[in-house]
Design a protein around this motif. Sequence first.
Motif, short mmCIF file in Angstrom:
data_model
loop_
_atom_site.label_atom_id
_atom_site.label_comp_id
_atom_site.label_asym_id
_atom_site.label_seq_id
_atom_site.Cartn_x
_atom_site.Cartn_y
_atom_site.Cartn_z
N ASP A 29 0.72 -1.20 0.21
CA ASP A 29 -0.05 -0.05 0.08
C ASP A 29 0.85 1.15 0.18
O ASP A 29 1.70 1.29 0.94
CB ASP A 29 -0.88 0.04 1.20
N TYR A 30 0.59 2.11 -1.03
CA TYR A 30 1.53 3.21 -1.23
C TYR A 30 1.36 4.40 0.10
O TYR A 30 2.34 5.13 0.20
CB TYR A 30 1.30 3.80 -2.39
N LEU A 31 0.31 4.17 0.77
CA LEU A 31 -0.04 5.28 2.07
C LEU A 31 0.64 4.80 3.50
O LEU A 31 1.37 5.44 3.85
CB LEU A 31 -1.34 5.50 2.05
N ASP A 32 0.06 3.52 3.94
CA ASP A 32 0.68 3.14 4.91
C ASP A 32 1.64 1.89 4.97
O ASP A 32 2.05 1.29 6.09
CB ASP A 32 -0.73 2.96 5.69
N GLY A 33 2.10 1.57 3.90
CA GLY A 33 3.05 0.61 3.63
C GLY A 33 2.73 -0.95 4.11
O GLY A 33 3.45 -1.81 3.95
N VAL A 199 -13.13 10.13 10.61
CA VAL A 199 -12.23 10.36 9.57
C VAL A 199 -10.84 9.51 9.54
O VAL A 199 -10.15 9.36 10.41
CB VAL A 199 -11.77 12.00 9.76
N ASP A 200 -10.85 8.75 8.27
CA ASP A 200 -9.97 7.71 8.24
C ASP A 200 -8.40 8.55 8.02
O ASP A 200 -8.15 9.57 7.47
CB ASP A 200 -10.24 7.00 7.11
N LYS A 207 -4.03 13.73 1.59
CA LYS A 207 -3.72 15.22 1.62
C LYS A 207 -2.52 15.20 1.74
O LYS A 207 -2.08 16.26 0.79
CB LYS A 207 -4.50 15.92 2.97
N LEU A 208 -1.54 14.84 2.71
CA LEU A 208 -0.21 14.93 2.24
C LEU A 208 0.60 14.66 1.01
O LEU A 208 1.40 15.22 0.66
CB LEU A 208 0.42 14.40 3.46
N GLN A 209 0.11 13.51 0.65
CA GLN A 209 0.42 13.19 -0.83
C GLN A 209 0.21 14.23 -1.91
O GLN A 209 1.09 14.53 -2.70
CB GLN A 209 -0.08 11.83 -1.13
N GLU A 210 -1.04 14.52 -1.86
CA GLU A 210 -1.44 15.59 -2.85
C GLU A 210 -0.60 16.94 -2.54
O GLU A 210 -0.11 17.55 -3.46
CB GLU A 210 -3.04 16.07 -2.65
#
Length: 213
Positions: A29-33, A199-200, A207-210
């Motif tokens: 997973d690219y967000l949480d590894g 809120v997940d 948001k941080l990735q964006e």
Amino acid sequence: MISSPLTSAVPLDQIRYSDQGLVPAIVQDYLDGTVLMLAWMNRESLQKTLATGNTWFWSRSRQQLWHKGATSGHLQQVRAIRYDCDSDALLVTVEQVGDVACHTGERSCFHQVDGEIQPPPADTLSQVFAVICDRRDRPREGSYTNKLFAGGDNKILKKIGEEAAEVVMACKDDDADEIAGEVADLFYHTLVALSHHKVDLKTVYRKLQERRR
């Protein structure tokens, strides 16, 4: 790193395939590894993955290409592909559509521990957030987290304000260990607020990735 999708900055023949023409691909997973699955790619499936932006693998049992999620709808949108120092293994970071990678319906294929189903480890914040959400949905007597939930926004937000002030004071004192401890407290209480408002944490990561882009 191989650019993905559409083009590859690295020649495909730089990858060291096995005698069977295969290379193992770890999907994360690219967000949480979270490690979602392990599958196999050959040159053609890697080409199709790069061209389409979705994962394609080689099925050793069926001896054919397969498009992950084509039947279930749980597609994997590729964010990046890396290869290891020996060029004989791939790490594919993806956005998992539906948040389910395993054919059993679990998020990850790596969900078994001593015969029991347990969620796979992710980054530390995600693991702490999962515990906080579990306390929200299955309260435990004596739990500090549940005391915060019981106090609602007034108690939760008051604690965030207090912890933020303590972070400021620790920074003013230039105490590295104290700063780390106070920031950890601030992170925890902020995670409680996220959970309270349903809120997940992944929404925050997105948001941080964006903003990073």
